[in-house]
Write a protein that holds these residues in place. Structure first.
Motif, PDB file in Angstrom:
ATOM      1  N   UNK A 262      39.198  48.872  29.194  1.00  0.00           N
ATOM      2  CA  UNK A 262      38.760  47.476  29.908  1.00  0.00           C
ATOM      3  C   UNK A 262      39.090  46.471  28.878  1.00  0.00           C
ATOM      4  N   UNK A 263      39.754  46.564  27.665  1.00  0.00           N
ATOM      5  CA  UNK A 263      40.037  45.555  26.475  1.00  0.00           C
ATOM      6  C   UNK A 263      41.774  45.276  27.506  1.00  0.00           C
ATOM      7  N   UNK A 295      40.928  41.363  43.678  1.00  0.00           N
ATOM      8  CA  UNK A 295      40.823  39.366  42.683  1.00  0.00           C
ATOM      9  C   UNK A 295      39.818  39.245  42.467  1.00  0.00           C
ATOM     10  N   UNK A 296      38.748  39.466  43.413  1.00  0.00           N
ATOM     11  CA  UNK A 296      37.666  39.220  42.967  1.00  0.00           C
ATOM     12  C   UNK A 296      36.798  39.542  41.568  1.00  0.00           C
ATOM     13  N   UNK A 297      37.467  40.502  41.537  1.00  0.00           N
ATOM     14  CA  UNK A 297      36.916  41.084  40.240  1.00  0.00           C
ATOM     15  C   UNK A 297      38.005  41.192  39.392  1.00  0.00           C
ATOM     16  N   UNK A 298      38.662  40.670  39.668  1.00  0.00           N
ATOM     17  CA  UNK A 298      39.539  39.738  38.304  1.00  0.00           C
ATOM     18  C   UNK A 298      40.381  40.608  37.612  1.00  0.00           C
ATOM     19  N   UNK A 300      44.715  41.863  37.457  1.00  0.00           N
ATOM     20  CA  UNK A 300      45.609  40.974  37.264  1.00  0.00           C
ATOM     21  C   UNK A 300      47.121  41.163  38.162  1.00  0.00           C
ATOM     22  N   UNK A 302      49.889  41.380  38.648  1.00  0.00           N
ATOM     23  CA  UNK A 302      51.067  41.771  37.423  1.00  0.00           C
ATOM     24  C   UNK A 302      50.537  43.285  37.606  1.00  0.00           C
ATOM     25  N   UNK A 343      48.842  34.699  43.998  1.00  0.00           N
ATOM     26  CA  UNK A 343      47.865  35.924  44.078  1.00  0.00           C
ATOM     27  C   UNK A 343      47.527  37.289  45.588  1.00  0.00           C
TER      28      UNK A 343
ATOM     29  N   UNK B  41      39.348  35.266  31.704  1.00  0.00           N
ATOM     30  CA  UNK B  41      40.099  35.400  32.592  1.00  0.00           C
ATOM     31  C   UNK B  41      39.464  35.783  33.800  1.00  0.00           C
ATOM     32  N   UNK B  42      39.225  35.256  34.905  1.00  0.00           N
ATOM     33  CA  UNK B  42      38.305  35.812  36.418  1.00  0.00           C
ATOM     34  C   UNK B  42      38.292  35.119  37.239  1.00  0.00           C
ATOM     35  N   UNK B  43      38.044  34.646  38.342  1.00  0.00           N
ATOM     36  CA  UNK B  43      38.502  34.074  39.743  1.00  0.00           C
ATOM     37  C   UNK B  43      37.236  32.955  39.652  1.00  0.00           C
ATOM     38  N   UNK B 167      44.044  33.719  36.153  1.00  0.00           N
ATOM     39  CA  UNK B 167      44.629  35.690  36.226  1.00  0.00           C
ATOM     40  C   UNK B 167      45.678  35.328  34.899  1.00  0.00           C
ATOM     41  N   UNK B 168      45.915  36.638  35.184  1.00  0.00           N
ATOM     42  CA  UNK B 168      46.619  36.615  33.419  1.00  0.00           C
ATOM     43  C   UNK B 168      48.020  36.550  34.074  1.00  0.00           C
ATOM     44  N   UNK B 181      41.488  40.522  25.677  1.00  0.00           N
ATOM     45  CA  UNK B 181      40.999  40.085  27.354  1.00  0.00           C
ATOM     46  C   UNK B 181      39.728  39.887  27.089  1.00  0.00           C
ATOM     47  N   UNK B 183      37.169  40.188  31.007  1.00  0.00           N
ATOM     48  CA  UNK B 183      37.735  39.585  32.328  1.00  0.00           C
ATOM     49  C   UNK B 183      36.132  39.809  32.661  1.00  0.00           C
ATOM     50  N   UNK B 184      35.855  38.327  33.698  1.00  0.00           N
ATOM     51  CA  UNK B 184      34.527  38.033  34.068  1.00  0.00           C
ATOM     52  C   UNK B 184      34.576  38.552  35.761  1.00  0.00           C
TER      53      UNK B 184
END
Lengths: 361, 355
Positions: A262-263, A295-298, A300, A302, A343, B41-43, B167-168, B181, B183-184
């Motif tokens: 998660x981190x 993408x909504x879950x954030x 990334x 890459x 993205x 980070x998050x949308x 976005x990262x 990090x 993430x939201x």
């Protein structure tokens, strides 16, 4: 008048008392222990402590014995100990007192345009350094200029260094540190002894991490350590930062694989498997909703690409040709993302390619 | 009177409506008295900023809410003058370095370093560090990000950075590896529905479940948007009806119409009309990548299998060029022209196959 003077002196006395008592108070509150990031805390103090970079350490030690250094160029991926090594070497050479005025450290957070190279660096390098310490012991008669993150210097600024480097060899040694040796101009690179720092091996990483765990009283299970190794990709700093972050999040609890993932922002395997499943269903609409969800879950893009690459390369039901087509697209998408492209659109382009390859290729 | 979005913004970590577990983690983190650099980070519209402010409040108490706006002046090495405004309290300072475009590196070098280098005088009564919040880190130039690297390590004792971005991907790995990090993720449709209902309840209104779900679906899991839409509905009509129309922003409708025009006819004349409409959108400050995404979404509906692939690929291609290029209109127009070409060819081939 007399009374006034008296009053004044009395006031003075009172003030004295006050200051005495307040200074007494001051001693009481124990100095708060400064929280130091573990990365700094466990930075190697001497060259011997540097992990894994055997060749570099051997050369440096040799040159430390005869207390001379060539101009150095360290390169390698982040978190492999480049800055730590040169700082440790400088500390070994000069000792903590002389360290301050014998070492000039410039990094990307300092202005390093051509004017700085011409003025600051040149002036510093022209000073002669004496061969003895204040207490009379001998010490190396030169200073060290560390140019950290040198690949972000402009090439005119690098070019301005060329002659300075040669002219001042009597008094100054340069140490350039960068991630990509290709961004250092050839004339500079040829004036330095180049050392490549390799990503740390898993054993070294494990040993260091376990050592830190023990000293900091952190419990971390085997899976957690494995997750750290996987996510850090040989970057010790990253691994330590993740470990510290995890330990802060989970106070006095065992750190597990899920915490680390998660981190590190790792996309869960199920999510990616789902997406690949959707790809084989040949439905654009499903793919569209799936990707929007991702993408909504954030997560990334890459990170998605890196993990997708690992997943697809082992996938057996794709032919080599299909893989080649997909990976070519993957490379293009990666470049576009670095350039700052959107993205969603890029991932969409990638996944439609995969879909096409799986269903029609 | 303020908007619902601001009025009902939670102000402590306990009051956050979703990702409660994460909030609990953050709370633990802060309660230990110290935290590492964070990258949140998050949308957009999921409450990253809200979360950060809650965190600061938890850390420093209500003092962080006394905000002031300051102007800072800088001179670049090339003697160009510029100013940037910061929002700060006694404990933190918030900057958006990408405001100054290409010169963001100078901001990082000057401003952040000055803040970072100043020690807090009285460490016994307050925290020994300040917090610097950098927003839109993903729009920082690579140079500026490099400049951050060493600053982050060197002044760890006096300063913590909280980076905030969508976005990262665009944040260099060196920075990512120095931060924790956070993430939201966007709230789910049900969560948005519940939040809308609870907000309406606080306002003394009753919101039917159907309408709440409808708004939530239209909002694309963007909470801010959902709340704004909900408020718009309230202005439009109250009491709410479950089958009430949820108004979409008019530019979205305009974009949809534009897409329909493209599908209807493919000719140079139509291209000119479309260009005028695209200009209209751009002059109303709709970001070009949003236009591109909206166009793609509408256009793809009219295509089948093979064609979709091609359209998506070209959209990605032109959007990339749009980011690296100078003027947005060229690339938008190029995409439209490309689509027209693909679409027309497809149809002509289809007709040729018939005979």
């Amino acid at each position: 008048m007399h009374a006034f003077l008296k009053g004044g002196s009395a006031a003075l006395e009172r003030a004295k008392e006050k200051s005495a008592s307040s200074s007494g108070d001051k001693e009481e509150p124990a100095k708060k222990t400064r929280q130091v990031p573990w990365v700094e805390k466990y930075r190697p103090r001497s060259v011997d402590d540097v992990a894994y970079q055997d060749e570099v350490v051997a050369v440096l030690k040799k040159s430390l014995q005869c207390s001379d250094l060539p101009n150095l160029l360290f390169y390698g991926p982040p978190g492999t100990g480049k800055t730590s090594t040169i700082l440790a070497a400088a500390r070994d050479l000069f000792g903590p007192e002389m360290f301050r005025n014998r070492v000039l450290e410039l990094n990307a957070s300092d202005e390093r345009g051509i004017s700085v190279v011409r003025d600051k660096v040149k002036r510093f390098s022209q000073h002669t350094a004496s061969g003895t310490r204040p207490d009379g012991k001998p010490c190396p008669p030169f200073k060290i200029i560390i140019l950290d993150e040198a690949d972000s210097m402009t090439s005119p600024a690098q070019a301005a260094l060329r002659r300075t480097m040669e002219k001042e060899t009597k008094t100054t040694r340069f140490c350039l540190i960068c991630n990509y040796v290709s961004r250092i101009i050839e004339p500079i690179a040829s004036r330095c002894a180049k050392f490549r720092f390799k990503p740390l091996s898993e054993e070294t990483l494990t040993k260091r991490l376990l050592g830190i765990c023990e000293k900091e009283n952190v419990s971390c299970d085997d899976e957690g350590i494995k997750a750290l190794l996987r996510t850090s990709e040989g970057d010790l700093r990253k691994a330590i930062t993740y470990l510290q972050s995890a330990s802060r999040l989970k106070v006095e609890e065992t750190i597990t694989e899920a915490d680390i993932n998660e981190i590190a922002g790792v996309v869960p395997d199920e999510v990616l498997d789902d997406l690949i499943m959707i790809c084989s269903s040949d439905s654009y609409e499903k793919l569209d909703t799936g990707l929007r969800g991702l993408i909504n879950d954030g997560y990334s893009a890459s990170q998605v690409i890196t993990q997708l690459h690992e997943k697809l390369i082992e996938k057996e039901d794709l032919t080599d040709k299909q893989k080649a087509v997909i990976f070519e697209k993957l490379a293009v998408v990666d470049k576009c993302l670095i350039d700052g492209a959107d993205e969603y659109l890029q991932l969409m382009a990638l996944f439609t390619t995969i879909m096409h390859q799986i269903c029609h290729g | 009177m303020s908007l619902w979005v601001d009025k009902h913004r939670p102000n402590s970590l306990n009051k956050l409506d979703f990702h409660k577990e994460q909030a609990a983690h953050l709370k633990k983190l802060v309660n230990s008295g110290d935290f590492p650099h964070l990258i949140v980070y998050g949308p957009s519209g999921v409450g990253k900023k809200t979360r950060i402010m809650c965190l600061l409040r938890e850390l420093y108490g209500s003092g962080v809410e006394k905000l002031r706006i300051e102007q800072h002046n800088f001179t670049t090495p090339s003697k160009k003058k510029m100013d940037i405004s910061t929002i700060s309290s006694n404990y933190h300072i918030e900057v958006n370095p990408s405001d100054v475009g290409n010169n963001d590196r100078v901001v990082i070098q000057e401003l952040i370093k000055t803040v970072a280098q100043t020690n807090q005088l009285e460490t016994s009564s307050q925290k020994s560090f300040k917090v610097v919040i950098l927003t839109e880190v993903d729009r920082l130039s690579v140079d500026a990000q490099h400049a951050l690297r060493r600053t982050m390590e060197k002044y760890m004792a006096t300063c913590r950075l909280i980076l905030c971005c969508n976005s990262t991907s665009k944040v260099i790995p060196a920075i990512r590896s120095r931060c924790l990090g956070v993430r939201v993720a966007a709230p789910s449709i049900e969560q948005i529905g519940q939040i809308l209902q609870s907000v309406c309840k606080k306002e003394g209104l009753s919101l039917p479940l159907e309408l709440a779900t409808k708004i939530a679906k239209k909002s694309n899991r963007n909470l801010r948007r959902a709340l704004l839409m909900c408020e718009a509905c309230r202005v439009q009509q109250y009491p709410f009806r479950p089958d009430q129309e949820v108004t979409e922003p008019d530019w979205e409708l305009y974009l949809k119409e534009t897409a329909n025009l493209i599908v209807e006819q493919q000719s140079p004349k139509r291209l000119l009309e479309v260009r005028a409409r695209l200009y209209e959108l751009i002059t109303h400050c709709i970001p070009a990548d949003v236009i591109m995404r909206g166009l793609l979404q509408e256009l793809v509906k009219n295509c089948d299998g093979e064609l979709k692939l091609e359209v998506v690929q070209s959209a990605a291609y032109y959007e990339h060029r749009l980011q690296t290029g100078q003027k947005a209109i060229y690339h938008l127009e190029a995409f439209v022209a490309k689509f027209m070409a693909i679409y027309k060819r497809f149809f002509e081939e289809g007709i040729a196959d018939l005979f």
